[in-house]
Design a protein around this motif. Sequence first.
Motif, PDB file in Angstrom:
ATOM      1  N   HIS A 110      35.817  11.147   1.140  1.00 34.02           N
ATOM      2  CA  HIS A 110      36.218  12.491   1.571  1.00 34.02           C
ATOM      3  C   HIS A 110      35.569  13.558   0.683  1.00 34.02           C
ATOM      4  O   HIS A 110      35.636  13.483  -0.544  1.00 34.02           O
ATOM      5  CB  HIS A 110      37.730  12.641   1.525  1.00 34.02           C
ATOM      6  CG  HIS A 110      38.224  13.783   2.346  1.00 34.02           C
ATOM      7  ND1 HIS A 110      38.063  15.104   1.965  1.00 34.02           N
ATOM      8  CD2 HIS A 110      38.850  13.819   3.556  1.00 34.02           C
ATOM      9  CE1 HIS A 110      38.576  15.890   2.887  1.00 34.02           C
ATOM     10  NE2 HIS A 110      39.058  15.131   3.865  1.00 34.02           N
ATOM     11  N   ARG A 121      43.732   8.913   7.170  1.00 35.65           N
ATOM     12  CA  ARG A 121      42.630   9.523   7.926  1.00 35.65           C
ATOM     13  C   ARG A 121      42.064  10.745   7.195  1.00 35.65           C
ATOM     14  O   ARG A 121      42.817  11.536   6.612  1.00 35.65           O
ATOM     15  CB  ARG A 121      43.112   9.919   9.322  1.00 35.65           C
ATOM     16  CG  ARG A 121      43.454   8.722  10.201  1.00 35.65           C
ATOM     17  CD  ARG A 121      43.867   9.128  11.593  1.00 35.65           C
ATOM     18  NE  ARG A 121      44.116   7.964  12.442  1.00 35.65           N
ATOM     19  CZ  ARG A 121      43.178   7.350  13.150  1.00 35.65           C
ATOM     20  NH1 ARG A 121      41.937   7.818  13.151  1.00 35.65           N
ATOM     21  NH2 ARG A 121      43.470   6.290  13.879  1.00 35.65           N
ATOM     22  N   ALA A 122      40.748  10.894   7.265  1.00 34.15           N
ATOM     23  CA  ALA A 122      40.084  12.012   6.600  1.00 34.15           C
ATOM     24  C   ALA A 122      40.607  13.351   7.097  1.00 34.15           C
ATOM     25  O   ALA A 122      40.802  14.280   6.311  1.00 34.15           O
ATOM     26  CB  ALA A 122      38.572  11.918   6.815  1.00 34.15           C
ATOM     27  N   ASP A 123      40.858  13.452   8.397  1.00 35.21           N
ATOM     28  CA  ASP A 123      41.360  14.710   8.956  1.00 35.21           C
ATOM     29  C   ASP A 123      42.724  15.073   8.382  1.00 35.21           C
ATOM     30  O   ASP A 123      43.032  16.255   8.191  1.00 35.21           O
ATOM     31  CB  ASP A 123      41.456  14.627  10.478  1.00 35.21           C
ATOM     32  CG  ASP A 123      40.093  14.642  11.152  1.00 35.21           C
ATOM     33  OD1 ASP A 123      39.094  14.923  10.466  1.00 35.21           O
ATOM     34  OD2 ASP A 123      40.030  14.366  12.364  1.00 35.21           O
ATOM     35  N   ASP A 124      43.537  14.061   8.102  1.00 40.07           N
ATOM     36  CA  ASP A 124      44.853  14.321   7.528  1.00 40.07           C
ATOM     37  C   ASP A 124      44.741  14.831   6.096  1.00 40.07           C
ATOM     38  O   ASP A 124      45.488  15.718   5.675  1.00 40.07           O
ATOM     39  CB  ASP A 124      45.714  13.060   7.566  1.00 40.07           C
ATOM     40  CG  ASP A 124      46.190  12.719   8.972  1.00 40.07           C
ATOM     41  OD1 ASP A 124      45.981  13.542   9.883  1.00 40.07           O
ATOM     42  OD2 ASP A 124      46.773  11.637   9.163  1.00 40.07           O
ATOM     43  N   THR A 182      42.222  16.500   4.899  1.00 42.31           N
ATOM     44  CA  THR A 182      41.734  17.877   5.029  1.00 42.31           C
ATOM     45  C   THR A 182      42.869  18.825   5.374  1.00 42.31           C
ATOM     46  O   THR A 182      42.996  19.920   4.790  1.00 42.31           O
ATOM     47  CB  THR A 182      40.642  17.956   6.110  1.00 42.31           C
ATOM     48  OG1 THR A 182      39.559  17.101   5.762  1.00 42.31           O
ATOM     49  CG2 THR A 182      40.127  19.389   6.261  1.00 42.31           C
ATOM     50  N   ARG A 183      43.710  18.417   6.320  1.00 39.33           N
ATOM     51  CA  ARG A 183      44.832  19.272   6.739  1.00 39.33           C
ATOM     52  C   ARG A 183      45.812  19.497   5.584  1.00 39.33           C
ATOM     53  O   ARG A 183      46.287  20.606   5.358  1.00 39.33           O
ATOM     54  CB  ARG A 183      45.540  18.633   7.934  1.00 39.33           C
ATOM     55  CG  ARG A 183      46.595  19.548   8.580  1.00 39.33           C
ATOM     56  CD  ARG A 183      47.244  18.894   9.789  1.00 39.33           C
ATOM     57  NE  ARG A 183      46.257  18.362  10.718  1.00 39.33           N
ATOM     58  CZ  ARG A 183      46.016  17.079  10.924  1.00 39.33           C
ATOM     59  NH1 ARG A 183      46.717  16.166  10.277  1.00 39.33           N
ATOM     60  NH2 ARG A 183      45.101  16.698  11.781  1.00 39.33           N
ATOM     61  N   THR A 242      44.201  21.864   2.998  1.00 37.52           N
ATOM     62  CA  THR A 242      44.077  23.221   3.535  1.00 37.52           C
ATOM     63  C   THR A 242      45.428  23.921   3.614  1.00 37.52           C
ATOM     64  O   THR A 242      45.580  25.067   3.162  1.00 37.52           O
ATOM     65  CB  THR A 242      43.435  23.173   4.931  1.00 37.52           C
ATOM     66  OG1 THR A 242      42.142  22.573   4.841  1.00 37.52           O
ATOM     67  CG2 THR A 242      43.289  24.580   5.505  1.00 37.52           C
ATOM     68  N   SER A 272      48.989  11.325  10.682  1.00 36.77           N
ATOM     69  CA  SER A 272      48.960  10.212  11.627  1.00 36.77           C
ATOM     70  C   SER A 272      49.914   9.114  11.190  1.00 36.77           C
ATOM     71  O   SER A 272      49.965   8.752  10.012  1.00 36.77           O
ATOM     72  CB  SER A 272      47.544   9.643  11.719  1.00 36.77           C
ATOM     73  OG  SER A 272      46.620  10.648  12.081  1.00 36.77           O
TER      74      SER A 272
END
Length: 229
Positions: free
Chosen positions: A44, A113-116, A118-119, A122, A206
């Motif tokens: 990440h 998950r990478a998106d998690d 990031t969220r 942020t 997730s």
Amino acid sequence: MDALWCVIPAAGKGVRAGGDRPKQYQHVAGRPLLDHTLERLAAHPLIAGLMVVIAADDTHFASIDQVRGKPLLTTLGGSERSYSVLAGIEALPDSVGPDAFVLVHDAARPCVRADDITRLVTEAGQREGGLLGAPLRDTLKRADATGHSAETEPRDGRWRAFTPQMFRRAELARALRLAAGAGIVVSDEAMAIERAGGKPLLVEGSEDNIKVTTPADFALAEFLLGRMK
């Protein structure tokens, strides 16, 4: 936000998982569980380095100093997860200032998950920190002493807590020391922050960010990792 260091407590024995070694070193898809977790974190872009906290008698950890080009440091942990997290925070490089955010992630959660991530960084970075989790969706029962369902509990406002969790270095260290000084073993970083008066932000993630705990979880983790490639 600048890239953050991540503390990974890996000093536990994981006895519920069975096997001849701590669960973080048992194999999933041909590799130790911990290796999968470290690879996912290091991949990440918002993670700058990894601090792995191991047991004093650990004979399984591979002597490596980087993953995917990111620095990997180690330090010795304690008898409880919270003590290991505190040891990891205290051992972070001096370049990680007291007000810098730090991530903490379970060694046995290889499917984050990478998106998690990031969220979380942020959203919680705009507050005073927070954690990944998911609202309870199943009906919740309270059992009596005989193992029968005694009543149905309300699930409104209740969440399952995941990792990573993210807080400022000095604030988290202080909260963990306060809990330890009071003789309270906290189950996660958010609990320590809550006891110290904070209100961590819950960031929905997730539900396949599972924590490998029992023998059956290894097969599920292997299935999920195969779908994430």
